[in-house]
Motif scaffolding. Structure first.
Motif, short mmCIF file in Angstrom:
data_model
loop_
_atom_site.label_atom_id
_atom_site.label_comp_id
_atom_site.label_asym_id
_atom_site.label_seq_id
_atom_site.Cartn_x
_atom_site.Cartn_y
_atom_site.Cartn_z
N THR A 1 0.84 -1.19 0.00
CA THR A 1 0.00 0.00 0.00
C THR A 1 0.88 1.24 0.00
OG1 THR A 1 -0.11 0.24 2.41
CG2 THR A 1 -1.71 -1.25 1.38
N LEU A 2 0.27 2.37 -0.37
CA LEU A 2 1.02 3.60 -0.35
C LEU A 2 1.51 3.92 1.05
CD1 LEU A 2 2.04 6.09 -1.83
CD2 LEU A 2 -0.17 7.17 -1.40
N GLY A 3 0.68 3.67 2.05
CA GLY A 3 1.10 3.92 3.43
C GLY A 3 2.31 3.09 3.83
N VAL B 1 -2.79 7.35 5.59
CA VAL B 1 -2.26 6.39 4.64
C VAL B 1 -1.76 5.14 5.36
CG1 VAL B 1 -1.73 7.93 2.75
CG2 VAL B 1 -0.08 7.66 4.57
N GLU C 1 -4.95 14.59 2.45
CA GLU C 1 -6.00 13.62 2.14
C GLU C 1 -7.37 14.16 2.50
OE1 GLU C 1 -5.07 9.89 4.02
OE2 GLU C 1 -3.95 9.23 2.25
N GLU D 1 -0.44 4.58 -5.44
CA GLU D 1 -1.01 5.91 -5.22
C GLU D 1 -2.37 6.06 -5.89
OE1 GLU D 1 2.16 6.85 -8.44
OE2 GLU D 1 1.61 5.18 -7.13
N ARG E 1 -4.86 4.33 -3.78
CA ARG E 1 -5.21 5.17 -2.65
C ARG E 1 -6.21 6.24 -3.06
NH1 ARG E 1 -6.76 5.24 2.25
NH2 ARG E 1 -6.32 7.17 3.37
N GLU F 1 -9.55 4.75 -2.94
CA GLU F 1 -10.01 4.64 -1.55
C GLU F 1 -10.52 5.97 -1.01
OE1 GLU F 1 -6.89 1.10 -0.15
OE2 GLU F 1 -6.59 3.17 0.51
#
Length: 312
Positions: free
Chosen positions: A126-128, A158, A179, A216, A219, A222
């Motif tokens: 994941t991006l996080g 994230v 975000e 990204e 994300r 999401e």
């Protein structure tokens, strides 16, 4: 740092690098180097990928040029003597498959006698997780929580769990407001904006990004952004098609690959009445860089709502 005072870092291939002291002279792939610079660790030099030429791509460089960091050219044709002359303690790479460094043959680092760490930026993460791992490496290399200013950071938005300490929290906390701004733009009419992400290959061909193949872009989905899927066909990350196919997807906003190796919008056919905004597929995996990306996209969604576009 272990109790015995030995520096150690385990990369995303599961390879452990140990040293008798913390590495201070880092050479990095440009994307990784730009992220480390954002986090407060300035490389002694960077190199490019097979897409790059003899001159550093300013889109990929982040703050590296302003910091005067030398560019060594593409990694696959790197001058080993030039690398050896830099006396590096560590090479920092990215990996897309969790196995192989992306831009530099690991045998080069082995011949020079310098350890290499590779952090994953592929779609299995994941991006996080990506931002968090670069934060961990930055901290291991001595960054005080990372960052070069108050606009850096990535927060729980994230999925980070970045660490402890007020400075660390400050640095890694600024993605969350970006975000939030993006969510607000989506809520305020942006949910109706169809966003197509692409890389121009010429007037007869275009590469259309598959949203869930890019951390990204996944994300963004999401967060509520309506990122358009190009549809079935060959290619894991991109669907290669003609411009008529892109136009049939009826995007309101096109995010185009702004790197030097991609053909730019002035030399490409329009995609219906869609407006355009730049996208860097190799955004430095730092809190600062992604905070800017989310903030810029929030502005683009507000400016590119369907009701603002000419009638089709």
């Amino acid at each position: 740092m272990s109790d015995a005072g030995v520096w150690e870092f385990v990369d995303d291939r599961g390879a452990a690098v140990t040293a008798v002291r913390k590495p201070e002279r880092v050479v990095a792939y440009v994307r990784a180097g730009a992220a480390l610079r954002d986090l407060g660790v300035t490389p002694v030099a960077v190199y490019g990928s097979g897409h790059d030429g003899a001159v550093l791509d300013p889109v990929k460089a982040g703050d590296l040029e302003a910091a005067g960091v030398p560019y060594l050219g593409p990694g696959r044709s790197l001058d080993e003597e030039a690398l050896r002359g830099l006396r590096p303690d560590l090479v920092v790479e990215v990996t897309y498959d969790g196995k192989s460094p992306y831009a530099l043959d690991e045998a080069v680092a082995e011949r020079v006698g310098v350890p290499l760490v590779a952090l994953s930026v592929g779609n299995e993460t994941t991006l996080g997780e990506i931002i968090g791992r670069f934060g961990e490496l930055g901290a291991a290399l001595g960054a005080a929580g990372g960052g070069t200013g108050p606009d850096t950071g990535a927060g729980s938005g994230v999925g980070l769990g970045a660490g402890s300490g007020s400075r660390f929290d400050e640095v890694f906390g600024a993605v969350e407001p970006a975000e939030d701004a993006l969510r607000a733009a989506v809520f305020d009419g942006g949910a109706d904006v169809g966003v197509l992400v692409l890389s121009g290959a010429g007037r007869d061909q275009v590469h259309l990004a598959r949203p869930h193949a890019w951390p990204e872009l996944a994300r963004l989905v999401e967060l509520g952004v309506r990122v358009l899927d190009p549809g079935p066909g060959p290619g894991a990350n991109w669907l290669t098609a003609d411009w008529e196919h892109a136009a049939r997807l009826r995007p309101d906003l096109v995010l185009f690959d702004s790197r030097a190796n991609a053909v730019q919008p002035a030399d490409l056919p329009p995609v219906g009445h869609a407006r355009v905004a730049p996208w860097n597929p190799e955004t430095p995996p730092s809190p600062a860089a992604y905070a800017r990306f989310f903030g810029d996209l929030a502005e683009a969604l507000r400016d590119h709502r369907p009701e603002a576009a000419p009638p089709r």
